[in-house]
Write a protein that holds these residues in place. Structure first.
Motif, PDB file in Angstrom:
ATOM      1  N   SER A  87      64.236  15.378  15.025  1.00 18.56           N
ATOM      2  CA  SER A  87      65.425  15.067  14.040  1.00 18.56           C
ATOM      3  C   SER A  87      66.589  15.350  14.771  1.00 18.56           C
ATOM      4  CB  SER A  87      65.147  15.838  12.872  1.00 18.56           C
ATOM      5  OG  SER A  87      65.184  17.258  13.020  1.00 18.56           O
ATOM      6  N   ILE A  88      66.543  16.549  15.695  1.00 18.46           N
ATOM      7  CA  ILE A  88      67.788  16.758  16.259  1.00 18.46           C
ATOM      8  C   ILE A  88      68.528  15.432  17.008  1.00 18.46           C
ATOM      9  CG2 ILE A  88      68.668  17.915  18.558  1.00 18.46           C
ATOM     10  CD1 ILE A  88      66.700  20.398  17.682  1.00 18.46           C
ATOM     11  N   LEU A  89      67.743  14.749  17.657  1.00 19.51           N
ATOM     12  CA  LEU A  89      68.022  13.523  18.449  1.00 19.51           C
ATOM     13  C   LEU A  89      68.433  12.481  17.219  1.00 19.51           C
ATOM     14  CD1 LEU A  89      68.426  12.010  21.201  1.00 19.51           C
ATOM     15  CD2 LEU A  89      65.878  11.274  20.965  1.00 19.51           C
ATOM     16  N   LEU A  90      67.880  12.479  16.547  1.00 20.98           N
ATOM     17  CA  LEU A  90      68.256  11.285  15.630  1.00 20.98           C
ATOM     18  C   LEU A  90      69.666  11.720  14.834  1.00 20.98           C
ATOM     19  CD1 LEU A  90      65.258  10.424  13.362  1.00 20.98           C
ATOM     20  CD2 LEU A  90      65.980   9.490  15.096  1.00 20.98           C
ATOM     21  N   GLU A  91      69.813  13.046  14.460  1.00 20.54           N
ATOM     22  CA  GLU A  91      71.122  13.396  14.045  1.00 20.54           C
ATOM     23  C   GLU A  91      72.124  13.424  15.053  1.00 20.54           C
ATOM     24  OE1 GLU A  91      70.439  17.388  12.924  1.00 20.54           O
ATOM     25  OE2 GLU A  91      69.044  16.867  11.453  1.00 20.54           O
ATOM     26  N   ALA A  92      72.038  13.714  16.400  1.00 24.05           N
ATOM     27  CA  ALA A  92      72.961  13.423  17.392  1.00 24.05           C
ATOM     28  C   ALA A  92      73.235  11.952  17.694  1.00 24.05           C
ATOM     29  CB  ALA A  92      72.454  14.109  18.733  1.00 24.05           C
ATOM     30  N   ALA A  93      72.286  11.121  17.511  1.00 26.13           N
ATOM     31  CA  ALA A  93      72.719   9.547  17.758  1.00 26.13           C
ATOM     32  C   ALA A  93      73.478   9.170  16.516  1.00 26.13           C
ATOM     33  CB  ALA A  93      71.316   8.797  17.582  1.00 26.13           C
ATOM     34  N   LEU A  94      73.472   9.577  15.501  1.00 28.53           N
ATOM     35  CA  LEU A  94      73.954   9.232  14.243  1.00 28.53           C
ATOM     36  C   LEU A  94      75.514   9.816  14.413  1.00 28.53           C
ATOM     37  CD1 LEU A  94      74.214   7.967  11.265  1.00 28.53           C
ATOM     38  CD2 LEU A  94      73.523  10.139  10.469  1.00 28.53           C
ATOM     39  N   ILE A 148      64.167   6.218  11.151  1.00 29.27           N
ATOM     40  CA  ILE A 148      64.839   5.301  11.874  1.00 29.27           C
ATOM     41  C   ILE A 148      65.332   4.011  11.008  1.00 29.27           C
ATOM     42  CG2 ILE A 148      65.007   4.028  13.816  1.00 29.27           C
ATOM     43  CD1 ILE A 148      63.239   6.160  15.447  1.00 29.27           C
ATOM     44  N   LYS A 149      64.588   3.656  10.433  1.00 32.92           N
ATOM     45  CA  LYS A 149      64.639   2.273   9.701  1.00 32.92           C
ATOM     46  C   LYS A 149      65.849   2.678   8.701  1.00 32.92           C
ATOM     47  CE  LYS A 149      59.996   0.373   9.951  1.00 32.92           C
ATOM     48  NZ  LYS A 149      58.814   0.066   9.149  1.00 32.92           N
ATOM     49  N   ARG A 150      65.810   3.797   8.311  1.00 32.44           N
ATOM     50  CA  ARG A 150      66.665   4.173   7.134  1.00 32.44           C
ATOM     51  C   ARG A 150      68.423   4.493   7.626  1.00 32.44           C
ATOM     52  NH1 ARG A 150      62.352   6.954   4.944  1.00 32.44           N
ATOM     53  NH2 ARG A 150      62.982   8.833   5.711  1.00 32.44           N
ATOM     54  N   LEU A 151      68.366   4.664   9.059  1.00 33.44           N
ATOM     55  CA  LEU A 151      69.644   4.855   9.428  1.00 33.44           C
ATOM     56  C   LEU A 151      70.472   3.670   9.743  1.00 33.44           C
ATOM     57  CD1 LEU A 151      68.610   7.220  12.366  1.00 33.44           C
ATOM     58  CD2 LEU A 151      69.811   7.859  10.262  1.00 33.44           C
ATOM     59  N   LYS A 152      71.803   3.700   9.475  1.00 32.23           N
ATOM     60  CA  LYS A 152      72.534   2.535   9.672  1.00 32.23           C
ATOM     61  C   LYS A 152      73.483   2.834  10.584  1.00 32.23           C
ATOM     62  CE  LYS A 152      75.914  -0.435   7.040  1.00 32.23           C
ATOM     63  NZ  LYS A 152      75.171  -1.504   7.367  1.00 32.23           N
ATOM     64  N   LEU A 153      73.207   2.256  11.911  1.00 30.14           N
ATOM     65  CA  LEU A 153      73.779   2.422  13.177  1.00 30.14           C
ATOM     66  C   LEU A 153      74.302   1.256  13.632  1.00 30.14           C
ATOM     67  CD1 LEU A 153      70.821   4.366  14.708  1.00 30.14           C
ATOM     68  CD2 LEU A 153      72.784   5.513  13.848  1.00 30.14           C
ATOM     69  N   ARG A 154      75.608   1.505  14.251  1.00 33.56           N
ATOM     70  CA  ARG A 154      76.425   0.343  14.666  1.00 33.56           C
ATOM     71  C   ARG A 154      76.218   0.218  16.100  1.00 33.56           C
ATOM     72  NH1 ARG A 154      82.632   0.511  12.484  1.00 33.56           N
ATOM     73  NH2 ARG A 154      81.184   0.194  10.626  1.00 33.56           N
ATOM     74  N   ARG A 155      76.160   1.170  16.978  1.00 35.02           N
ATOM     75  CA  ARG A 155      76.339   1.057  18.455  1.00 35.02           C
ATOM     76  C   ARG A 155      74.945   1.845  19.123  1.00 35.02           C
ATOM     77  NH1 ARG A 155      81.713   0.410  17.691  1.00 35.02           N
ATOM     78  NH2 ARG A 155      82.846  -0.971  19.260  1.00 35.02           N
ATOM     79  N   VAL A 156      74.112   2.287  18.095  1.00 32.89           N
ATOM     80  CA  VAL A 156      72.784   2.908  18.872  1.00 32.89           C
ATOM     81  C   VAL A 156      71.651   2.127  18.220  1.00 32.89           C
ATOM     82  CG1 VAL A 156      71.477   4.856  18.485  1.00 32.89           C
ATOM     83  CG2 VAL A 156      74.170   5.110  18.652  1.00 32.89           C
ATOM     84  N   ALA A 157      70.582   1.906  19.124  1.00 32.10           N
ATOM     85  CA  ALA A 157      69.273   1.597  18.636  1.00 32.10           C
ATOM     86  C   ALA A 157      68.173   2.201  19.453  1.00 32.10           C
ATOM     87  CB  ALA A 157      69.078   0.105  19.061  1.00 32.10           C
ATOM     88  N   PHE A 158      66.976   2.277  18.523  1.00 35.11           N
ATOM     89  CA  PHE A 158      66.071   3.045  18.962  1.00 35.11           C
ATOM     90  C   PHE A 158      64.776   2.259  19.233  1.00 35.11           C
ATOM     91  CE2 PHE A 158      68.170   6.644  17.064  1.00 35.11           C
ATOM     92  CZ  PHE A 158      67.861   7.961  18.133  1.00 35.11           C
ATOM     93  N   ARG A 159      64.040   2.489  20.063  1.00 39.05           N
ATOM     94  CA  ARG A 159      62.815   1.949  20.534  1.00 39.05           C
ATOM     95  C   ARG A 159      61.564   2.783  20.750  1.00 39.05           C
ATOM     96  NH1 ARG A 159      65.775  -1.170  18.654  1.00 39.05           N
ATOM     97  NH2 ARG A 159      66.396  -3.236  19.214  1.00 39.05           N
ATOM     98  N   THR A 160      60.517   2.715  20.013  1.00 39.00           N
ATOM     99  CA  THR A 160      59.511   3.604  20.445  1.00 39.00           C
ATOM    100  C   THR A 160      58.308   2.749  21.130  1.00 39.00           C
ATOM    101  OG1 THR A 160      58.385   3.209  18.109  1.00 39.00           O
ATOM    102  CG2 THR A 160      59.906   5.352  18.421  1.00 39.00           C
TER     103      THR A 160
END
Length: 282
Positions: A87-94, A148-160
Motif C-alpha cells: 500500500s505504501i507504493l500505491l499511495e506514493a504513486a497516487l 489498483i483498479k479503483r485508483l484514478k491515475l492520470r500519469r501512472v500505470a501499474f502492471r503485474t
C-alpha cells in the motif's frame, strides 16, 4: 576469525542493450499495453500494431533507440505477502500523480484521453508517465490488483506479471528505477532483489530498516524512505526532466552500476569462500 561472504548477483544480471530492451518489450507488449481495469496512460499505446515500436523503444532502418516521450519504467518484485506493505507504493504513486497535475496547473476536469493521445504523439512534460511493473506471485496479489483498479491515475500505470526466468534480469536491466518494500523482521537480512537490481546497474528506492544502509548507500546508489509521502517526494525529484535532464537519477545509476560491477557471485565465492573450503578439505 570470521570471513564475510556477501551476496552478489550472478553474471546474467547486467544492463540490457537497446536491442535486448526492444525485443523484451516486443514479447511483453500485450501484457504492458493491457490495463488493470479501465484504460490508462499506457494502454493507449496498444493502438499501435507496429513491431518496430514498443512503449519504450522504436526501430528504424535496423537501429533501435529509446523514445524521448517514453514513460519512466519502475520495477519492484514482491511475494505479495504481509511482509511487504504494498500500500505504501500505491499511495506514493497516487501522490506523484496528484502532485504532478498540481505542479503543471492541470484541472481535475481535463480530458485525460486527449492528454494520453498527445503524449503518445510526442508531447513532453517536465514530469513523465510512470509505468510500474510489479513481478512475483503471492496471496495478496488479487487484493492489490482490485485496489489498483479503483485508483484514478492520470500519469501512472501499474502492471503485474510473472516473468520467465530469462526475462526477469532483462526487465531489471531495462528499467530506470527499482523499488524495494522489503523490511526485515529480524533487522538483519538484506533483500537479494536489491543486489540483483544493482547487478543490472539499477538504482533503488528502498524501505528503511535497521541494516539496509549496509547495502543501499544514500545518494550513491539509491535512496531510503519510511513513508509513502517520502517515496513520492523521491519520485518527483528523481524524474523531473526525464529522460534527459534528471541529473540525480543519472548519478544514482552510475553508483548502482559501480556497485553491481565491483564483484559478482563467482568472484565473491572464489575470493572469500573457496580458500576456506579448500583449507578444510585439505
Amino acid at each position: 576469525r570470521a570471513t564475510v561472504l556477501y551476496d552478489h548477483s550472478p553474471e546474467f544480471f547486467r544492463p540490457a542493450s537497446l536491442t535486448e530492451k526492444h525485443e523484451l518489450f516486443c514479447r511483453l507488449g500485450g501484457s504492458i499495453c493491457g490495463a488493470i481495469g479501465s484504460a490508462d496512460c499506457i494502454s493507449v499505446e496498444k493502438e499501435v500494431e507496429d513491431k518496430n515500436t514498443t512503449v519504450l523503444t522504436g526501430k528504424i532502418d535496423g537501429g533501435v533507440s529509446l523514445k524521448p516521450n517514453r514513460p519512466a519504467l519502475v520495477v519492484s518484485s514482491t511475494s505479495w505477502t504481509p511482509d511487504e506493505d504494498f500500500s505504501i507504493l500505491l499511495e506514493a504513486a497516487l501522490m506523484y500523480d496528484r502532485r504532478v497535475a498540481a505542479t503543471l496547473g492541470e484541472e481535475d476536469s481535463m480530458d485525460e484521453g486527449q492528454l494520453w493521445i498527445d503524449i503518445k504523439n510526442g508531447k513532453q512534460f517536465d514530469y513523465p508517465r510512470l509505468l510500474f511493473v510489479i513481478t512475483g506471485k503471492g496471496p495478496d496479489r488479487k487484493k492489490y490488483e482490485e485496489q489498483i483498479k479503483r485508483l484514478k491515475l492520470r500519469r501512472v500505470a501499474f502492471r503485474t506479471m510473472w516473468l520467465a526466468s530469462e526475462d526477469y534480469p532483462l526487465l531489471l536491466g531495462s528499467a530506470d528505477l527499482g523499488v524495494s518494500l522489503h523490511t526485515s523482521s529480524s533487522g538483519l537480512d538484506l533483500p537479494m532483489k536489491v543486489v540483483d537490481m544493482f547487478g543490472c546497474g539499477l538504482p533503488v528506492c528502498a524501505a528503511s530498516f535497521s541494516c539496509i544502509e549496509e547495502l543501499v548507500k544514500v545518494n550513491r546508489n539509491g535512496l531510503l524512505f519510511s513513508t509513502s509521502s517520502e517515496l513520492a517526494d523521491e519520485l518527483m525529484m528523481l524524474f523531473k526532466g526525464f529522460p534527459e535532464e534528471c541529473v540525480t537519477l543519472k548519478s544514482l545509476k552510475d553508483g548502482a552500476l559501480s556497485t553491481g560491477s565491483s564483484s559478482k557471485w563467482s568472484a565473491e565465492w572464489g575470493t572469500n569462500a573457496l580458500p576456506l573450503v579448500n583449507q578444510v578439505i585439505g
